[in-house]
Every structure is written in C-alpha cells, then in structure tokens.
Write a protein that holds these residues in place. Sequence first.
Motif, PDB file in Angstrom:
ATOM      1  N   HIS A 190       0.838  -1.207   0.000  1.00  0.00           N
ATOM      2  CA  HIS A 190       0.000   0.000   0.000  1.00  0.00           C
ATOM      3  C   HIS A 190       0.869   1.252   0.000  1.00  0.00           C
ATOM      4  CE1 HIS A 190      -3.721  -2.175   0.449  1.00  0.00           C
ATOM      5  NE2 HIS A 190      -3.298  -2.761   1.576  1.00  0.00           N
ATOM      6  N   GLY A 237       2.419   1.846  -3.296  1.00  0.00           N
ATOM      7  CA  GLY A 237       1.405   2.178  -4.292  1.00  0.00           C
ATOM      8  C   GLY A 237       1.140   1.069  -5.283  1.00  0.00           C
ATOM      9  N   THR A 273      -0.616  -1.576  -4.571  1.00  0.00           N
ATOM     10  CA  THR A 273      -2.007  -1.958  -4.320  1.00  0.00           C
ATOM     11  C   THR A 273      -2.759  -0.704  -3.901  1.00  0.00           C
ATOM     12  OG1 THR A 273      -1.538  -2.565  -2.015  1.00  0.00           O
ATOM     13  CG2 THR A 273      -1.456  -4.337  -3.642  1.00  0.00           C
ATOM     14  N   PRO A 274      -4.076  -0.682  -4.102  1.00  0.00           N
ATOM     15  CA  PRO A 274      -4.847   0.524  -3.764  1.00  0.00           C
ATOM     16  C   PRO A 274      -4.754   0.863  -2.277  1.00  0.00           C
ATOM     17  CG  PRO A 274      -6.166  -1.006  -5.062  1.00  0.00           C
ATOM     18  CD  PRO A 274      -4.904  -1.722  -4.688  1.00  0.00           C
ATOM     19  N   ASP A 307      -5.515   1.447   1.571  1.00  0.00           N
ATOM     20  CA  ASP A 307      -6.238   0.509   2.429  1.00  0.00           C
ATOM     21  C   ASP A 307      -7.142   1.177   3.453  1.00  0.00           C
ATOM     22  OD1 ASP A 307      -3.923   1.510   3.633  1.00  0.00           O
ATOM     23  OD2 ASP A 307      -3.601  -0.268   4.853  1.00  0.00           O
ATOM     24  N   GLY A 365      -9.109   7.083   0.285  1.00  0.00           N
ATOM     25  CA  GLY A 365      -7.908   6.939  -0.530  1.00  0.00           C
ATOM     26  C   GLY A 365      -6.626   7.150   0.247  1.00  0.00           C
TER      27      GLY A 365
END
Length: 166
Positions: free
Chosen positions: A79, A82, A84-85, A87, A91
């Motif tokens: 996360h 960046g 993975t989106p 958490d 945002g």
Amino acid sequence: MISTLGVVKDGYTWHEPVRRRRWWGSTLKPVTHPILDFTIDGAPLRDLEGTVEEAGGGERSITMLIDDFPHEAVSQIDHLVGTTPPDVSGGRVALLICPCFDPGCGVLSAQLVTGSGTVQWRDLGWQRPSESLILIQPTTTFTFDRRQYESVLLDLRARFSALAER
C-alpha cells in the motif's frame, strides 16, 4: 524539504492469555514482540504518539512490520509503495494501527501522493471507520526522495516476503 525514510527496531508488549490449570479462568502474560517502526529523518514515527492521542488516538499505535505477521507487513508495504490501492477510506494509507490490527480501533493514516521524483505523506490524521478524519495539527506533510523511499520499502518487502515463505 526532502525527508529520509528509515526504520528502527522497537518492541511492543501486549498481554496474551495463559490458561490456568483450574477451571476458573486464565491470566494474562506480558509478551514483547519485536517490531520495526518507521523513522523520518531519524526520529521514530511513533514519537508522534502524543499528537495522535490529542487527535483522538488511543492505545499506542504500531506499524504492521512485525516478524510474526509477515503477510500483514507485505500488505502494508504494498500500500505504501502504491502497488495496491490505498487501504483506508478516503484513498488514504495506514501508517500506524492499533496492535490488534483492527482498523475499527483507529489508524494513523496519510494521503499518499507519488510524483516522478518524490513521494509525499500528506495530511496525517487519525481515523476510525465510523468517524471523520481528525488531522494532526499542525498539518503534517513529509516529502521523500522517491528512489530512497522505494529502496527502503522494497528491501523490507523482500525481508518479510522471505519470512512469509517459511
């Protein structure tokens, strides 16, 4: 101003139940687990704790960079890099979390902004799912050199990935 991201070894003590030989319950035994804490220009991020408490945070928060939980460590790193989106709602990415890993207890989070040569943690704040974000005052933004930032996190990712494969 460009800050330097690092990590420092630390420990967190929580209490785990120990079953008694008798039927009427268990006791709690303090157990210290080694963790890694983020540092910014050599100062531990957890030193913001007083500010986090003023913003509504409760128990001393920790990173997910714990040898006993390598999958959670890899997830946090992904996360923050960046890959993975984000958490956290809005945002945002989690920097510190309650030691029980329940986001419902509260999370120190930041807006992750990645540019061609820099990465920023903007608007650090304390949030719980059912409450509005409480920004740390004064408003806090950390800007890192992207190569240095990613180097630290990807080295950590390799370390925790190896632990997860055991």
